[in-house]
Design a protein around this motif. Structure first.
Motif, PDB file in Angstrom:
ATOM      1  N   LEU A   8       0.811  -1.214   0.000  1.00 27.36           N
ATOM      2  CA  LEU A   8       0.000   0.000   0.000  1.00 27.36           C
ATOM      3  C   LEU A   8       0.847   1.267   0.000  1.00 27.36           C
ATOM      4  CD1 LEU A   8      -2.568  -1.088   2.730  1.00 27.36           C
ATOM      5  CD2 LEU A   8      -2.907  -1.111   0.259  1.00 27.36           C
ATOM      6  N   GLU A  11      -0.180   3.865  -2.728  1.00 30.08           N
ATOM      7  CA  GLU A  11      -1.544   4.369  -2.586  1.00 30.08           C
ATOM      8  C   GLU A  11      -1.714   5.244  -1.357  1.00 30.08           C
ATOM      9  OE1 GLU A  11      -4.952   1.831  -3.467  1.00 30.08           O
ATOM     10  OE2 GLU A  11      -3.523   0.244  -3.941  1.00 30.08           O
ATOM     11  N   LEU A  12      -1.021   4.886  -0.271  1.00 27.39           N
ATOM     12  CA  LEU A  12      -1.138   5.656   0.964  1.00 27.39           C
ATOM     13  C   LEU A  12      -0.092   6.757   1.078  1.00 27.39           C
ATOM     14  CD1 LEU A  12      -1.933   2.857   3.581  1.00 27.39           C
ATOM     15  CD2 LEU A  12      -3.506   4.474   2.521  1.00 27.39           C
ATOM     16  N   PRO A  97      -4.326  -0.857   8.697  1.00 24.84           N
ATOM     17  CA  PRO A  97      -4.735  -1.569   7.481  1.00 24.84           C
ATOM     18  C   PRO A  97      -4.723  -3.069   7.710  1.00 24.84           C
ATOM     19  CG  PRO A  97      -2.431  -0.925   7.307  1.00 24.84           C
ATOM     20  CD  PRO A  97      -2.906  -0.477   8.669  1.00 24.84           C
ATOM     21  N   ASP A 122      -9.981  -3.752  -1.824  1.00 28.01           N
ATOM     22  CA  ASP A 122      -9.111  -3.036  -0.900  1.00 28.01           C
ATOM     23  C   ASP A 122      -9.148  -3.676   0.484  1.00 28.01           C
ATOM     24  OD1 ASP A 122      -8.426  -1.197  -2.829  1.00 28.01           O
ATOM     25  OD2 ASP A 122     -10.039   0.193  -2.295  1.00 28.01           O
ATOM     26  N   PHE A 125      -9.627  -0.424   6.665  1.00 24.43           N
ATOM     27  CA  PHE A 125      -8.855   0.508   7.485  1.00 24.43           C
ATOM     28  C   PHE A 125      -9.677   0.814   8.730  1.00 24.43           C
ATOM     29  CE2 PHE A 125      -7.301   1.160   3.215  1.00 24.43           C
ATOM     30  CZ  PHE A 125      -5.920   1.204   3.391  1.00 24.43           C
ATOM     31  N   ARG A 168     -11.057   5.411   2.403  1.00 25.71           N
ATOM     32  CA  ARG A 168      -9.804   5.993   1.930  1.00 25.71           C
ATOM     33  C   ARG A 168      -9.822   7.523   2.026  1.00 25.71           C
ATOM     34  NH1 ARG A 168      -6.333   2.919  -1.422  1.00 25.71           N
ATOM     35  NH2 ARG A 168      -6.237   0.847  -0.515  1.00 25.71           N
ATOM     36  N   ASP A 169     -10.989   8.103   1.771  1.00 19.58           N
ATOM     37  CA  ASP A 169     -11.096   9.561   1.776  1.00 19.58           C
ATOM     38  C   ASP A 169     -11.134  10.139   3.187  1.00 19.58           C
ATOM     39  OD1 ASP A 169     -13.551   8.398   2.276  1.00 19.58           O
ATOM     40  OD2 ASP A 169     -14.698  10.012   1.347  1.00 19.58           O
ATOM     41  N   ILE A 171      -8.961   8.848   5.730  1.00 18.54           N
ATOM     42  CA  ILE A 171      -7.703   8.557   6.421  1.00 18.54           C
ATOM     43  C   ILE A 171      -6.890   9.814   6.661  1.00 18.54           C
ATOM     44  CG2 ILE A 171      -5.496   7.344   6.231  1.00 18.54           C
ATOM     45  CD1 ILE A 171      -6.937   5.132   4.735  1.00 18.54           C
TER      46      ILE A 171
END
Length: 224
Positions: A8, A11-12, A97, A122, A125, A168-169, A171
């Motif tokens: 990740l 992406e992170l 995660p 995915d 989280f 995700r939006d 985090i």
């Protein structure tokens, strides 16, 4: 912990990956788990890091590390006021995660374990907190806890509590250390309002997972 969190990194937008990944399929409190944090370095630069933390929060004022075994979860309803968590919620928030987690349903035939995992490709989280504790050898232990809330949707059919999931939006805002203490209650309220139980799918697994000495891929396989 069967998914390598280092996958990740892009992406992170991770700057540092220091988590030592070891595949595990039965992870009890006291184990080491990965956490995503943002920390300032000595020059004031902010870095996003994937660190290793002991599951079970040990606050800085603790006299004994064993206190962590009582603090592997933090109730979102009381986290702002409870002495164990009130400093961490304001200053040290993280994301965990994971590919999935187990939950136990009480049935007439005893405890039935379920595997909860992401409905899509995915990982999940979970919102967490972390702390630093100075050990007797003068080294620092990083520990973490997972926020929980009242279950909603289909997850309430299994257990009355569930983790606080982060999309995700969400985090970035959750782990941002620049959020002022006065703004944390609003941050928490907004985070809870955006939890989506439909993002989680589930299936029954065998009861062998109830023994922490069992640790193999078969534990996550569906059973009738």
């Amino acid at each position: 912990m069967s998914l390598d969190p280092a996958d990740l990194a892009d992406e992170l937008r991770l700057d540092v990956v220091s988590y030592d990944f070891v595949p595990r399929f039965n992870v009890p409190p006291g184990s080491f788990v990965p956490i995503v944090v943002e920390r300032f370095d000595d020059e004031g630069q902010l870095h996003r890091r994937l660190e290793t933390a002991s599951w079970g929060l040990v606050p800085a004022w603790a006299k004994d590390v064993k206190i962590g075994f009582k603090a592997f979860n933090a109730r979102s309803e009381t986290v702002l006021d409870k002495p164990m968590f009130r400093q961490a919620i304001r200053r040290r928030r993280c994301a965990l995660p994971i590919p999935g987690y187990y939950e136990w349903e009480t049935t007439e035939d005893g405890k039935q374990p379920w595997m909860m995992s992401a409905a899509g490709d995915d990982p999940l989280f979970m919102a967490g907190l972390f702390e630093f504790w100075k050990q007797p050898d003068a080294t620092w232990l990083v520990s973490t806890t997972i926020l929980t809330m009242e279950s909603a949707g289909h997850l309430s059919d299994v257990h009355h509590r569930m983790p606080v999931f982060l999309g995700r939006d969400r985090i970035d805002d959750w782990i941002d250390p620049a959020v002022l203490s006065n703004d944390v209650p609003d941050l928490l309220s907004s985070t809870l309002a955006h939890v989506d139980p439909a993002s989680v799918t589930r299936h029954r697994v065998g009861r062998a997972v109830g023994n922490v000495r069992n640790d193999s891929p078969e534990l996550v396989e569906p059973v009738a």
